[in-house]
Design an enzyme around this catalytic site. Structure first.
Site, short mmCIF file in Angstrom:
data_model
loop_
_atom_site.label_atom_id
_atom_site.label_comp_id
_atom_site.label_asym_id
_atom_site.label_seq_id
_atom_site.Cartn_x
_atom_site.Cartn_y
_atom_site.Cartn_z
N PHE A 80 -34.96 -11.83 -2.64
CA PHE A 80 -35.80 -11.08 -3.57
C PHE A 80 -35.90 -9.61 -3.14
CE2 PHE A 80 -37.65 -15.38 -3.82
CZ PHE A 80 -37.82 -15.55 -5.18
N GLU A 135 -31.37 -5.75 -16.39
CA GLU A 135 -31.11 -4.32 -16.62
C GLU A 135 -29.67 -3.93 -16.27
OE1 GLU A 135 -34.31 -1.71 -15.47
OE2 GLU A 135 -35.78 -3.33 -15.62
N TYR A 159 -31.87 2.43 -10.42
CA TYR A 159 -32.27 1.07 -10.06
C TYR A 159 -31.25 0.04 -10.55
CZ TYR A 159 -34.55 -3.48 -10.70
OH TYR A 159 -34.82 -4.83 -10.71
N SER A 162 -27.94 0.15 -8.82
CA SER A 162 -27.93 -0.41 -7.47
C SER A 162 -27.98 -1.94 -7.51
CB SER A 162 -29.10 0.15 -6.63
OG SER A 162 -30.33 -0.32 -7.13
N LYS A 198 -46.19 -0.94 -12.56
CA LYS A 198 -45.42 -1.45 -13.70
C LYS A 198 -46.34 -1.55 -14.92
CE LYS A 198 -41.79 -2.29 -10.98
NZ LYS A 198 -41.29 -3.52 -10.42
P1 NAD Z 1 -41.36 -5.81 -5.55
O1 NAD Z 1 -41.01 -4.36 -5.49
O2 NAD Z 1 -42.71 -6.22 -6.00
O3 NAD Z 1 -41.13 -6.49 -4.13
C1 NAD Z 1 -40.03 -6.21 -3.32
C2 NAD Z 1 -40.33 -6.73 -1.92
O4 NAD Z 1 -39.17 -6.48 -1.12
C3 NAD Z 1 -41.49 -6.02 -1.24
O5 NAD Z 1 -42.33 -6.97 -0.62
C4 NAD Z 1 -40.83 -5.12 -0.21
O6 NAD Z 1 -41.64 -4.90 0.93
C5 NAD Z 1 -39.58 -5.91 0.12
N1 NAD Z 1 -38.48 -5.07 0.63
C6 NAD Z 1 -38.04 -3.90 0.11
N2 NAD Z 1 -37.01 -3.43 0.84
C7 NAD Z 1 -36.76 -4.34 1.82
C8 NAD Z 1 -35.82 -4.43 2.87
N3 NAD Z 1 -34.90 -3.49 3.07
N4 NAD Z 1 -35.86 -5.52 3.67
C9 NAD Z 1 -36.78 -6.49 3.49
N5 NAD Z 1 -37.72 -6.44 2.52
C10 NAD Z 1 -37.70 -5.38 1.69
O7 NAD Z 1 -40.23 -6.46 -6.47
P2 NAD Z 1 -40.34 -7.71 -7.46
O8 NAD Z 1 -40.80 -7.24 -8.77
O9 NAD Z 1 -41.04 -8.81 -6.76
O10 NAD Z 1 -38.79 -8.07 -7.62
C11 NAD Z 1 -38.17 -9.00 -6.72
C12 NAD Z 1 -36.70 -9.10 -7.09
O11 NAD Z 1 -36.57 -9.53 -8.44
C13 NAD Z 1 -35.96 -7.77 -7.01
O12 NAD Z 1 -34.68 -8.02 -6.48
C14 NAD Z 1 -35.85 -7.30 -8.45
O13 NAD Z 1 -34.71 -6.52 -8.65
C15 NAD Z 1 -35.77 -8.63 -9.18
N6 NAD Z 1 -36.29 -8.64 -10.56
C16 NAD Z 1 -37.54 -8.15 -10.83
C17 NAD Z 1 -38.03 -8.22 -12.14
C18 NAD Z 1 -39.43 -7.74 -12.48
O14 NAD Z 1 -39.79 -7.73 -13.67
N7 NAD Z 1 -40.27 -7.39 -11.51
C19 NAD Z 1 -37.25 -8.76 -13.15
C20 NAD Z 1 -35.95 -9.24 -12.83
C21 NAD Z 1 -35.51 -9.18 -11.52
P1 TYD Z 2 -41.71 -1.25 -16.29
O1 TYD Z 2 -42.88 -2.18 -16.16
O2 TYD Z 2 -41.62 -0.07 -15.37
O3 TYD Z 2 -40.39 -2.16 -16.21
P2 TYD Z 2 -38.84 -1.75 -16.52
O4 TYD Z 2 -38.70 -0.28 -16.55
O5 TYD Z 2 -38.13 -2.39 -15.38
O6 TYD Z 2 -38.53 -2.40 -17.85
O7 TYD Z 2 -41.69 -0.70 -17.77
C1 TYD Z 2 -41.66 -1.58 -18.89
C2 TYD Z 2 -41.55 -0.72 -20.12
O8 TYD Z 2 -42.77 0.02 -20.27
C3 TYD Z 2 -40.44 0.32 -20.04
O9 TYD Z 2 -39.85 0.48 -21.34
C4 TYD Z 2 -41.16 1.60 -19.65
C5 TYD Z 2 -42.51 1.43 -20.28
N1 TYD Z 2 -43.65 2.08 -19.57
C6 TYD Z 2 -44.54 2.87 -20.29
O10 TYD Z 2 -44.39 3.09 -21.52
N2 TYD Z 2 -45.58 3.44 -19.60
C7 TYD Z 2 -45.76 3.25 -18.27
O11 TYD Z 2 -46.72 3.83 -17.68
C8 TYD Z 2 -44.85 2.40 -17.55
C9 TYD Z 2 -45.01 2.17 -16.08
C10 TYD Z 2 -43.81 1.83 -18.25
#
Ligand code: NAD
Ligand code: TYD
Length: 352
Positions: A80, A135, A159, A162, A198
């Site tokens: 993750f 994404e 993002y 990467s 977010k």
């Molecule tokens: P997050 O940013 O909340 O958490 C990321 C965690 O990774 C944190 O606890 C951070 O301390 C840790 N971390 C960062 N760099 C690190 C490193 N070099 N070594 C060890 N730990 C490290 O992210 P999230 O929203 O929980 O997302 C988790 C995964 O799911 C990510 O890979 C993200 O790309 C993927 N993802 C997220 C979403 C979403 O909506 N949040 C959707 C699809 C996929």
């Molecule tokens: P976000 O939660 O950052 O997720 P992602 O960019 O990975 O989809 O954003 C969700 C959507 O909401 C995205 O279209 C950007 C928009 N957004 C706003 O309109 N206002 C905000 O303050 C933020 C953080 C996001």
């Protein structure tokens, strides 16, 4: 044992709690660097649980990871760990390349060395599950079909680029070295323990603090939303039943414009916690400058994971968002802990 990386973040934290909720579950070694997004208070309920071993460290630290693998002999790694916020990647992409690309490469190499050393039976059972995002597929037009696993990658932000790079590395380690990998590409998650940078947690907390609810551009961008517990169940399902080398799209069949999402949050809050002045929280909506390169629409076709592995989400957006809002109303201590100095600096940088 399983090794989870990034298990102090939003989804990883939910996954660890979810997994260990089952009293029969195997233990977890949780490797997390504790960046600004990592939060030990999410894991506070596990303080006395011997099945949870927390290690602060970097996925890119080969000596550390190889040591952990040798010591705990996990049957799987679930990755993750990542830098995960698009807006931050626009301000500073370097950390995204370092963790998401170089870090994943190093983790794959550590996993490969460990896997190669396993006896035949354990080698066959071992899995490296890489958690990724929708994404990577880029942006859809209104009339386009939702993303399928066979779609070409077309990432648009630092993002997503990467993450796309890391997915390619994972794929190559399967084809070249035979490392038994699984990749999941999931849509936007929401739920408990979500860091308020977010959209959904930011809007909930701003509303409760009577602050403007910032909507980028015209608010007509579309995302597919999945309740985080449903993402966790999908990952468990892919880990147990997924076929090595395959990728699985995971989504909630919940396409919404950002404006719809924010209006829904406002109307739920209007009923759960009405404002003193009798006005709706929607009065706080404020349109702000758009995100550069803002993707217009993401949508996931999750039929492969449903058909082949029998997974489907338990929550609709309406049920999931209510649970989420209620969680934020009930968990002041967690919120107070994360809304610290560095969080305020970010809000200042992004919204003024
Ligand atoms: P997050 O940013 O909340 O958490 C990321 C965690 O990774 C944190 O606890 C951070 O301390 C840790 N971390 C960062 N760099 C690190 C490193 N070099 N070594 C060890 N730990 C490290 O992210 P999230 O929203 O929980 O997302 C988790 C995964 O799911 C990510 O890979 C993200 O790309 C993927 N993802 C997220 C979403 C979403 O909506 N949040 C959707 C699809 C996929
Ligand atoms: P976000 O939660 O950052 O997720 P992602 O960019 O990975 O989809 O954003 C969700 C959507 O909401 C995205 O279209 C950007 C928009 N957004 C706003 O309109 N206002 C905000 O303050 C933020 C953080 C996001």
């Amino acid at each position: 044992m399983i090794l989870v990386t990034g298990g102090a973040g939003f989804i990883g934290g939910n996954f660890v709690l979810n997994w260990l909720n089952n009293s029969q579950a195997e233990g977890i070694v949780n490797l997390d660097k504790l960046t600004y997004a990592g939060n030990m208070s999410t894991l506070a309920s596990l303080d006395n649980d011997p099945r949870h071993i927390f290690i602060r460290g970097d996925i890119g630290d080969r000596a550390l990871v190889e040591n952990l693998l040798q010591k705990y002999q996990p049957r799987a790694i679930i990755n993750f760990a990542a830098e995960s916020h698009v807006d931050r990647s626009i301000h500073g992409p370097a950390d995204f390349i370092e963790t998401n690309v170089v870090g994943t490469f190093n983790l794959l190499e550590s996993a490969r060395a460990f896997w190669a050393s396993l006896p035949v039976e354990k080698k066959a059972l071992f899995r490296f599950l890489h958690v990724s995002t929708d994404e990577v597929y880029g942006s859809l037009k209104a009339e386009d079909s939702p993303f399928r696993e066979s779609d070409v990658y077309a990432p648009n932000s630092p993002y997503s680029a990467s993450k796309a790079a890391s997915d390619h590395l994972v794929r190559a380690w399967f084809h070249t070295y035979g490392l038994p990998v699984l990749t999941t590409n999931c849509s936007n998650n929401y739920g408990a323990y979500h860091f308020p940078e977010k959209l959904i947690p930011l809007v909930i907390l701003n509303a409760l603090n009577q602050k403007p609810l910032p909507i980028y551009g015209d608010g007509q961008q579309i995302r597919d939303w999945l309740y985080v517990a449903d993402h966790c169940s999908a990952i468990r399902c892919v880990l147990e039943r997924g076929q090595a080398g395959e990728t699985y799209n995971i989504g909630g069949w919940n396409e919404k414009t950002n404006l719809e999402v924010v209006n829904t949050i406002c109307s739920v809050l209007d009923s759960l916690r009405p404002r003193n002045d009798g006005q709706s929280y929607a009065e706080l909506i404020m349109f702000v400058k758009d995100r550069p390169g803002h993707d217009r629409r993401y949508a996931i076709d999750a039929s492969k994971v449903e058909r082949e592995l029998g997974w489907c989400p338990a929550e609709t957006f309406d049920t999931g968002i209510r649970k989420t809002i209620q969680w934020y109303l009930d968990n002041h201590d967690w919120i107070d802990g994360v809304v610290s100095g560095s969080y305020r600096d970010w809000v200042q940088k992004q919204y003024t």
